[in-house]
Structures are given as C-alpha cells and as structure tokens.
Design a protein around this motif. Structure first.
Motif, PDB file in Angstrom:
ATOM      1  N   CYS A 229      43.843  37.245  31.004  1.00 54.16           N
ATOM      2  CA  CYS A 229      42.393  37.391  31.158  1.00 54.16           C
ATOM      3  C   CYS A 229      42.042  38.870  31.229  1.00 54.16           C
ATOM      4  CB  CYS A 229      41.908  36.684  32.416  1.00 54.16           C
ATOM      5  SG  CYS A 229      40.208  37.112  32.849  1.00 54.16           S
ATOM      6  N   CYS A 242      34.402  35.942  31.421  1.00 51.65           N
ATOM      7  CA  CYS A 242      34.964  35.559  32.718  1.00 51.65           C
ATOM      8  C   CYS A 242      34.199  36.239  33.846  1.00 51.65           C
ATOM      9  CB  CYS A 242      36.449  35.902  32.795  1.00 51.65           C
ATOM     10  SG  CYS A 242      37.267  35.053  34.174  1.00 51.65           S
ATOM     11  N   ASP A 244      35.577  37.841  36.147  1.00 57.36           N
ATOM     12  CA  ASP A 244      36.377  38.983  36.615  1.00 57.36           C
ATOM     13  C   ASP A 244      37.415  39.300  35.541  1.00 57.36           C
ATOM     14  OD1 ASP A 244      37.432  40.940  38.258  1.00 57.36           O
ATOM     15  OD2 ASP A 244      37.492  39.652  40.035  1.00 57.36           O
ATOM     16  N   HIS A 246      41.249  38.980  35.372  1.00 57.68           N
ATOM     17  CA  HIS A 246      42.308  38.415  36.205  1.00 57.68           C
ATOM     18  C   HIS A 246      43.712  38.809  35.778  1.00 57.68           C
ATOM     19  CE1 HIS A 246      38.908  35.517  37.091  1.00 57.68           C
ATOM     20  NE2 HIS A 246      39.234  35.999  38.264  1.00 57.68           N
ATOM     21  N   CYS A 259      39.286  31.118  36.653  1.00 61.28           N
ATOM     22  CA  CYS A 259      39.276  31.986  35.473  1.00 61.28           C
ATOM     23  C   CYS A 259      38.713  31.255  34.246  1.00 61.28           C
ATOM     24  CB  CYS A 259      40.694  32.483  35.184  1.00 61.28           C
ATOM     25  SG  CYS A 259      40.778  33.481  33.694  1.00 61.28           S
ATOM     26  N   ASN A 260      37.592  31.773  33.731  1.00 58.51           N
ATOM     27  CA  ASN A 260      36.963  31.152  32.565  1.00 58.51           C
ATOM     28  C   ASN A 260      37.822  31.290  31.313  1.00 58.51           C
ATOM     29  OD1 ASN A 260      34.802  30.446  34.105  1.00 58.51           O
ATOM     30  ND2 ASN A 260      33.452  32.077  33.372  1.00 58.51           N
ATOM     31  N   CYS A 261      38.539  32.426  31.193  1.00 60.32           N
ATOM     32  CA  CYS A 261      39.375  32.643  30.000  1.00 60.32           C
ATOM     33  C   CYS A 261      40.444  31.560  29.898  1.00 60.32           C
ATOM     34  CB  CYS A 261      40.035  34.025  30.047  1.00 60.32           C
ATOM     35  SG  CYS A 261      38.836  35.367  29.915  1.00 60.32           S
TER      36      CYS A 261
END
Ligand SMILES: [Zn+2]
Length: 464
Positions: A229, A242, A244, A246, A259-261
C-alpha cells in the motif's frame, strides 16, 4: 327468437356479474375486516383518532412502555426511555408504521376475525405484548447517540432477541413538538422512520468483513500473502485511494488498518460474481428480513452486474452503490459470533390475553448457515484482532470485544461529512450480544461510532 336469446344472454351476463361482485365483496370483507373493524371511527378502540384502550407493551423486565389509563394511552415515566423506545413502541396514530402499536394493533386490541373486538368489550382491554427489548440498554444507547441522527441495534446472537433498538431523531411522545411538519432545518428528517428496520446505509469499511469472508472462502493462500500500500492502487481504469500509506502488510494487518489498497485488490481478484454470491448468501438482494412476522426490513443491495473492475474495487471496500440495512448487517455479524449460523431477529417475547394466558411465545428460529464454522472462526479471530490491535480494548473492558469500523463517504462534495459505523460483539458467554451503531454526518468512526458502542456495551456488561 334472436332477440329473446340475446335477452337471455344479457340476463346471464348480469347474473354472472352479480355473482362476481358478491365474490369480490365477500373477499374484501374477509381480507379487510380487520381494517374495517379497526377503522378510527370505531369508538370502542379509538378516542379522537388514537388508540385509546389497548393492552400493555412492556420490556423484557416487565417495565411498562405503553399502557391505557382512563381511555388514554400513557407511556413510560422516564423521558429518556420514551425518547429511546419511541420508534419500537410506535405512536397511537400510526405515523410510525413499524411501531408495535401499529404493526401489532390487532393483538393489542384483542381483535380476531371471528370475534371482532368482542374481547375488548368483555374485558375492557386487549392483549399485553411483552418485547425482548431492555429499556435501560435503549436509554443508554439514546444517551450515547446524543443529538446525532443514526441508529443503534443490539441482538443476542445466540437467540435472535433484539434487546436494543434506537433510532434518531426522535421525540417525546408525551410532548410531541408542534413544528415537526413545518420545520425546514432538517432536524426532523425521517423522524417517523425506524432507521434500524427501514434505513439503508453505505456500509463503508464494515463491508470489508464480507469481502474478507469471500476471500477466506475462495483464496487458499490468503494468509501467506502480502499486500503493498503506497496510499493508492490502480484497479482497471482508475485509482482506489487508501486512508493512509500502509507499506507492506499481511491480510490480518490489512483488516486491522482497514487498508483500501489490499481490499480493493482482493475484490478485483475475486470478481463481481464471487462477491455477489457471498453477499447474497448473507441476504443481500434476496429475501427481506421480517422481524416477528410483521416488521419488514429494507433490503440490502449489492449490484455488480454491469460494474467495471474499478467499481468492484470500490464495492470491496464498501463504497460504490452498495447499501446495507442495519438489522440485516447485525444479523450477519451475529452469525459470525454464533459460529456461522444466523438467527432470525425478533422483538416480541410473548403475548398474554386478558385472562392471563400466554397465547403466543416467539422462539429462536434459524435463518441458515451464513458461514462455514471454520470461516466464522477465522473472521472471529480477525475481528478480535481489530479491537486488540487497532481500536483498543479499553473501550470495551472485560467484554472480549470483536469489531469493525466503517467511515462511509456519502457524497463527492468535499465539505460533506461521512457516516460512521461500528459492528461488533462480545465473545463472553454471559454477554452474547452483537451491536451495530450508525452515526450520520459526523467524523471518523473511531471518534464517533466506537464511543457509542463502548457506552452501550458497558451498560450491557453492567446489566447482565
Ligand atoms: Zn492502505
């Protein structure tokens, strides 16, 4: 001859029409007799258009939530309890359609198809309805929501009993505000709707629990994988952003950090069909939940039929067009807590007639295996890890809490505030309760939804 036979034919036609008419009238009489007898002009039941003489509504500890005194409907003496239970108890004029006073009016007035309202005339009251709600937990949830719009629901995940339902905005039924219909500030938006049963919300990252379930079911080497990420990820024709950066993380950390990724990538790999199959097994797009045989929940929606890879990536993190109903989501989370088996949520504990006989008892009813036991176990470990490693056990002392937050963007407008969600449950034997919190137009979930869940779960720990 011709004219005679034509006349005979007309006569037959008239007779036939008459019989059909009789049939329709009879059908209407039977199917709507309840409506007719309950019509507000029936002075035995209603006084100035409101339900006046009906049975009591009590909570699980026999605390009176609504009763009739001298031909008038009266409610719990505590304003907090009245405000907290308004949408479940309902009003006597039927504005709150899913309220018990509307959905169970036949039972409350003792109406039956055979006897009409005979029981009411004979005993001067209808049947008493005892709910599964705990009014103290409801009051704590209402207090924790404060002046925010939203909803809190709590269910015993072993039985399906709903012990807390609060929907805001609310009002004091004893002193109903005069400006509800004229106000234009928006403070009363959806005030007659019980958001727990009728609301539909963008799930945000709470949906990652469902994406995680689908990934556990379909990707054998999931736990040995790592995800990269750097704050955004290219999926198909665009980027998913995301919260952040990460770096290099494993699956568990990806859920901890939300975590969106990682989750957009997993959703892309799984594809629309598998994600939809998992969601539909959990009730999305299919049957509507019906609580206590009377209260129909809004249907949760996931439609990926014409989605691009990027859309599916966003759907995997709970954005896109996905919508969840709070009662449905609570049922899903409860199934994880319960080892995979879902229970039908219910609200009515028992109904007692004027002679003191219990004429109806609602029992636990299975809704199907939402998850294999091993998948439920894996999700249970992950959700416990979220609280221990991310949110902090101090929010939920001695509860062995599991959970997932969601901060759902509901508008492209940069000034728009997100909705905050929390779903979770206590692993403890003595507090087998799952909770959903939705706080509308607020800050991040950890700042707004988690403290509400914390207050309610602490009250539960004190009560049970
Ligand atoms: Zn990330």
């Amino acid at each position: 001859m011709k004219s005679i036979s034509r006349r005979a034919l007309s006569l037959y036609a008239i007779i036939l029409l008459f019989l059909v008419g009789c049939g329709i009238l009879f059908y209407n009489l039977v199917s709507n007799s309840s409506e007719w007898a309950m019509n507000r002009v029936n002075k035995h039941l209603y006084s100035s258009g409101t339900l006046a003489t009906a049975g009591d509504i009590t909570d699980i500890n026999d605390v009176i939530l609504a009763t009739s005194e001298n031909g008038q409907r009266v409610y719990n003496e505590s304003k907090n309890v009245r405000m907290a239970t308004l949408h479940t108890v309902g009003d006597s004029a039927g504005f709150i359609a899913s309220g018990i006073q509307t959905s169970f009016k036949d039972e409350l007035t003792g109406y039956t198809l055979v006897d009409g309202v005979y029981n009411l005339k004979r005993y001067g009251k209808g049947n008493d309805v005892k709910l599964t709600l705990n009014s103290k937990i409801c009051a704590a949830a209402y207090k924790a929501l404060g002046d925010k719009k939203g909803t809190v629901g709590v269910m015993n995940y072993k039985t399906g009993e709903l012990v807390c339902i609060v929907s805001t905005p609310t009002y004091d039924i004893k002193n109903k505000p005069d400006d509800i219909t004229t106000d234009s500030s928006g403070k009363y938006d959806g005030i007659y709707m019980n958001r727990f049963f009728s609301g539909l919300y963008t799930p945000g990252s709470t949906f990652k629990v469902i994406t995680a379930a689908c990934a556990i079911e379909n990707i054998p080497d999931l736990y040995s994988r790592t995800f990269e990420c750097d704050g955004k990820i290219l999926i198909g024709e665009g980027y998913v952003i995301c919260n952040d950066t990460h770096g290099k993380i494993d699956f568990e950390t990806a859920l901890n950090k939300s975590c969106n990724c990682a989750f957009a990538k997993l959703a892309d790999e799984l594809g629309g069909e598998k994600l939809t199959a998992t969601a539909e097994r959990l009730g999305f797009n299919t049957e509507k939940l019906i609580v206590s045989n009377k209260i129909t929940c809004a249907k949760s929606k996931l439609n990926l039929s014409e989605s691009t890879s990027l859309d599916i990536g966003w759907a995997g993190i709970g954005q896109y067009t996905t919508l969840i109903n709070p009662c449905q989501m609570l049922t899903i989370i409860s199934a994880i807590a319960n080892g995979g088996g879902a229970n039908t949520p219910y609200l009515v504990s028992e109904i007692t007639n004027p002679e003191g006989e219990v004429i109806f008892t609602e029992k636990t009813r299975g809704l199907g295996e939402y998850f294999d036991y091993s998948v439920a176990q894996s999700l249970d470990n992950l959700l416990r890890s979220n609280v221990v490693n991310q949110y902090g056990d101090w929010y939920f002392p001695n509860l062995n809490m599991c959970g997932k937050t969601g901060t759902a963007e509901i508008s492209d407008d940069e000034d728009a505030k997100p909705n905050a969600l929390f779903v979770g449950y206590s692993q403890n034997e003595e507090t087998p309760f799952a909770i959903i919190v939705v706080v509308e137009n607020t800050t991040s979930a950890i700042k707004s939804a988690v403290p509400v869940a914390s207050a309610v779960m602490k009250e539960i720990n004190a009560q049970y």
